[in-house]
Enzyme design. Sequence first.
Site, mmCIF file in Angstrom:
data_model
loop_
_atom_site.group_PDB
_atom_site.id
_atom_site.type_symbol
_atom_site.label_atom_id
_atom_site.label_comp_id
_atom_site.label_asym_id
_atom_site.label_seq_id
_atom_site.Cartn_x
_atom_site.Cartn_y
_atom_site.Cartn_z
ATOM 1 N N HIS A 277 -5.199 -2.867 -3.269
ATOM 2 C CA HIS A 277 -4.755 -1.930 -4.309
ATOM 3 C C HIS A 277 -4.589 -2.576 -5.683
ATOM 4 C CE1 HIS A 277 -4.169 1.105 -1.235
ATOM 5 N NE2 HIS A 277 -3.706 0.124 -0.482
ATOM 6 N N SER B 21 0.805 -1.222 0.000
ATOM 7 C CA SER B 21 0.000 0.000 0.000
ATOM 8 C C SER B 21 0.836 1.270 0.000
ATOM 9 C CB SER B 21 -0.963 -0.005 1.186
ATOM 10 O OG SER B 21 -0.246 -0.113 2.394
ATOM 11 N N LYS C 178 -11.721 1.372 -2.542
ATOM 12 C CA LYS C 178 -10.596 1.958 -3.280
ATOM 13 C C LYS C 178 -10.977 2.033 -4.764
ATOM 14 C CE LYS C 178 -7.686 1.254 0.573
ATOM 15 N NZ LYS C 178 -6.958 0.348 1.433
#
Length: 393
Positions: free
Chosen positions: A211, A183, A244
């Site tokens: 991610h 991250s 995200k």
Amino acid sequence: MSRLTAELEDALAEREAAGLGRRRHAVETRRGARLTVDGRDVLHFGSNDYLGLAADPRVIKAAQEGAARHGVGAGASHLISGHFSAHEALERELADWIAPCRDPRALLFSTGYMANLAIVTALCGRGDAVFGDRLNHACLNDAALLSRAVFIRYRHGELDELRRRLRDSRARRKLICTDAVFSMDGDIAPLPGLLELAEDHDAWLVVDDAHGLGVLGGNGDGRGTLAHFGLASERIVYMGTLGKAAGVAGAFVAAHRAVIDTLLQTARPYVFTTASPPLLACALQASLAIIRDEPQRRLRLFALIARFRDGAATLPWLVLPSETAIQPLIVGDNVGALRLTDALWQRGLWVPAIRPPTVPRGTARLRITLSTAHTDADVARLLAALTELAERA
Ligand SMILES: *Cc1c(COP(=O)(O)O)cnc(C)c1O
């Protein structure tokens, strides 16, 4: 002032003096990567909304329709009466899409943090061992501590060290956990090697794809880091976050039916919390459809990444070797990182400084993130500001 309060005040003053004080900024309005923050217009390079979906009109509309149909709050935990058809449909869709193994199922969680706590505490306990990369996200470390298993951290990406540690362990059950895309560094974990070690040592492999989901994939399909490597196995417990690249909130675990049933039956962060609002599951179905149907968003993102890396190569700061949307610029000391952030802020650019304990001491950095919401001109503006500040430094 009581002694207890005075102690807190002293500790806070010390943090501040060490350049470790943290501040929040209130975002007032958002138009893509352009924000009004604390009354000021800024261009933002610090969000994990990598595909620009958090304010997509289709996702917003699905949320509104979801609210009209299901109301706002779920009203109870999933196992009592808070499990809605929208949750159920999203889980089915996610299980089929990610397919980390044969006979996959998926389970929704309110946050990625809770999903990680659930996985590790449900699969490990006293007498077991958890192995984690040193640069893993804090919540995987917290999960290991909460599980009461022995917690062994190996140097970042060091498969030989991990192999030795696995071999030397007498633990009954072993679990390896890793960020798929780290991250704060943006690099991709060596998942094929990790899976091989998990096979050799009869261990679980927990893959946290916060991610990678939506960004990486096989043939650019956004299915995440397992698809990027073409991996599937009954040993894999996949965790994807939905706040995200998916632009909404929450997380899910996808794994073999037995793993998912175990989480549903026993994981405390699943059992003892209110289900997430079903309108979010509606929004997420719209967002997943866009992730699947609009690969051009990823092509744009990767073009911006290439453009940024090209331009940043001449800057005096180390740009970590990352192929993903996370492009960290290493400054080193905390105060230096804060100063650079402040100077960018003065120029209308918002790039967060990341300091310990989020990253190792001496590696304070600007965590630059790129998004489909940026234009070529936005990236050029960031590079021009960094170049100007480098000349002054
Ligand atoms: C953001 C993040 C999480 C936590 O997810 P939330 O849904 O924000 O709680 C977990 N793991 C990694 C690697 C993350 O970056």
